[in-house]
Design an enzyme around this catalytic site. Structure first.
Site, PDB file in Angstrom:
ATOM      1  N   LYS A  87       0.839  -1.195   0.000  1.00 31.16           N
ATOM      2  CA  LYS A  87       0.000   0.000   0.000  1.00 31.16           C
ATOM      3  C   LYS A  87       0.879   1.252   0.000  1.00 31.16           C
ATOM      4  CE  LYS A  87      -3.735   2.228   2.602  1.00 31.16           C
ATOM      5  NZ  LYS A  87      -4.611   2.135   3.796  1.00 31.16           N
ATOM      6  N   SER A 143      -9.275   2.495   3.214  1.00 26.97           N
ATOM      7  CA  SER A 143      -8.353   3.169   2.305  1.00 26.97           C
ATOM      8  C   SER A 143      -7.373   2.216   1.617  1.00 26.97           C
ATOM      9  CB  SER A 143      -7.552   4.240   3.072  1.00 26.97           C
ATOM     10  OG  SER A 143      -6.751   3.657   4.080  1.00 26.97           O
ATOM     11  N   SER A 184      -9.774   0.403   7.454  1.00 29.35           N
ATOM     12  CA  SER A 184      -9.209   0.486   6.107  1.00 29.35           C
ATOM     13  C   SER A 184      -8.665  -0.811   5.546  1.00 29.35           C
ATOM     14  CB  SER A 184      -8.117   1.552   6.061  1.00 29.35           C
ATOM     15  OG  SER A 184      -8.674   2.836   6.177  1.00 29.35           O
TER      16      SER A 184
END
Length: 463
Positions: free
Chosen positions: A79, A155, A179
């Protein structure tokens, strides 16, 4: 043998049996990224040359019978909130200079390198990871592989889209209010927010002790495998817990017989879509057939949204202040950063005290109950490119994530595991929450359900 559908454990077994090589698998991963990423926008950076070099080095180690670690040769996506040596970490923001310098690996990335993982690139995130969907002015909108008209969640939405579409078998996520669990639930994947401090984080998140780093995968066994690798000591995180007593894979197949499991369909206050509620209830009571004692029981806390808003918005204030040029940031991020500036130090400390009381309540709850089950999400994935579903009364993302952020406040381990599909073909997720430090038990329960009720992924259904 279809490479995109293989798990990390399956790949390692294939390497050991000399049925596949890391070079073949890296090539397949890169080909799939090139073929599919235009539809879902999972990656913001792909470095084929680096991935191929990783794979060649791994293949040489396997050829000598000397793998570097349990993930040697396995592709893992990172990520883009996690700093990575040699690659810009832009965090979805146009305010960060791509020139860097980018000289450091986050602890989890360093652990992946030590284990011999193949790193193909970085996955999309909303700006600074501030919301529960994945879109930004820098990288565009990330979409759900089950239906590209809908959001992949966030996210860590880029990681979930990459996993669900079979681009990689493993990915790293972060979770400050859901997230990891939000995108895994929306994309039909297992994911784990570990106990805070179980996985080291550096640099420390501006959002403070609600923010966790954790594993995302296509099987619970792979979650345990990845957690073993990334939960390694790193002196840069002074809040990290002592090393785990053993592998998170040990006892993973021991089942749930005899466990005391509470099921809360709404945590006493949440509105849940009836279709999702039915799928989750069916999944929760399925644990009884696996030998557990399952009862309806409420933890007994009111919605801690106001407490979360104080901690999250003040974190956003700090995050935005760290940007070199905050002009042009996501308007929603700017709004919550402005909200954070309205709180006094005393108000912040009061919210910390409220968080403490909630954590104590849940600690006492787990004196009676081994696990708590809830929906992971009260709804299925909605239209991509929106922060909230059309017609939502609440203008901010925590309004539709009532089951996730409470357990960031309490720092407990919480996993989601897929538990069926809506009539529209979108996944639903069951959340499994354990007492602090009970990560292995949470994984064991998720594995038990997964084995009894396996769910397909997009990668399983596509060539």
């Amino acid at each position: 043998m279809t490479v995109p559908a293989l798990t990390a454990t399956g790949l390692v077994a294939a390497y050991r049996a000399r049925e596949l090589t890391p070079v073949e698998v890296a090539a397949a991963a890169l080909e799939r990224i090139e073929a599919l990423d235009g539809d879902v926008n999972a990656f913001c950076l792909v470095d084929a040359e680096a991935a191929q070099a990783d794979a060649r080095a791994s293949e040489a180690r396997w050829g000598r019978g000397e793998p570097a670690g349990p993930l040697d040769g396995v592709p893992v996506a990172i990520k883009d909130l996690l700093v990575t040596r040699g690659w810009p970490t832009l965090r979805g923001s146009r305010a960060i200079d791509p020139a860097g310098p980018w000289e450091d690996d986050a602890p989890v990335v360093a652990s992946l390198r030590r284990s011999g993982a193949v790193l193909p690139g970085k996955t999309t995130t909303p700006e600074l990871g501030w919301k529960g969907v994945t879109d930004s002015a820098l990288t565009g909108v990330t979409r759900n592989p089950w239906d590209p008209a809908t959001t992949a969640g966030g996210s860590s939405g880029g990681s979930s889209a990459a996993l669900a579409s079979g681009m990689v078998p493993l990915a790293l996520g972060t979770d400050g209010g859901g997230s990891i669990r939000i995108p895994c639930a929306f994309c039909g994947l297992p994911g784990l927010k570990p106990t805070f401090g179980r996985v080291p984080a550096w640099p420390a998140s501006p959002f403070g002790p609600v923010s966790h780093v954790g594993p995302m995968a296509r099987s619970v066994a792979d979650l345990a495998l990845l957690l073993d690798v990334i939960a390694q000591p790193d002196a840069r995180d002074w809040q990290q817990l002592p090393p785990a007593a053993g592998s998170f894979g040990a006892g993973l197949e021991d089942g749930v017989a005899g466990l005391r499991i509470a099921f809360s369909p709404a945590l006493g206050h949440a509105a849940v879509d009836p279709e999702i509620a039915g799928l989750v209830a069916q999944a929760a009571f399925a644990f009884a057939a696996l030998g557990a004692q399952v009862e309806l029981a409420e933890p007994g806390f009111a919605d801690p949204r106001e407490t979360f808003d104080v901690l999250w918005s003040t974190g956003a204030t700090r995050a935005v202040a760290g940007l070199g040029d905050p002009d042009g940031i996501d308007p929603g991020l700017a709004e919550i950063a402005a909200q954070g500036r309205t709180y006094s130090g005393a108000g912040y400390l009061a919210a910390c005290g409220e968080r403490d009381q909630l954590a104590i309540l849940m600690s006492r709850f787990h004196e009676q109950w081994d696990l708590l089950l809830t929906p992971a999400m009260p709804i299925a994935a909605f239209e991509a490119g929106r922060e909230v579903p059309e017609g939502a009364e609440d203008p901010r993302w925590p309004g539709w994530t009532p089951f996730t952020y409470p357990f960031n406040l309490t720092q407990q381990p919480a996993a989601t595991v897929p538990c069926g599909f809506t009539a529209a073909g979108l996944p639903a997720g069951l959340q499994i929450v354990g007492a602090r430090h009970a990560d292995a038990l949470v994984l064991r329960a998720a594995r038990s359900y997964e084995q009894a009720h396996p769910q397909p992924t997009v990668a399983d259904l596509s060539p």
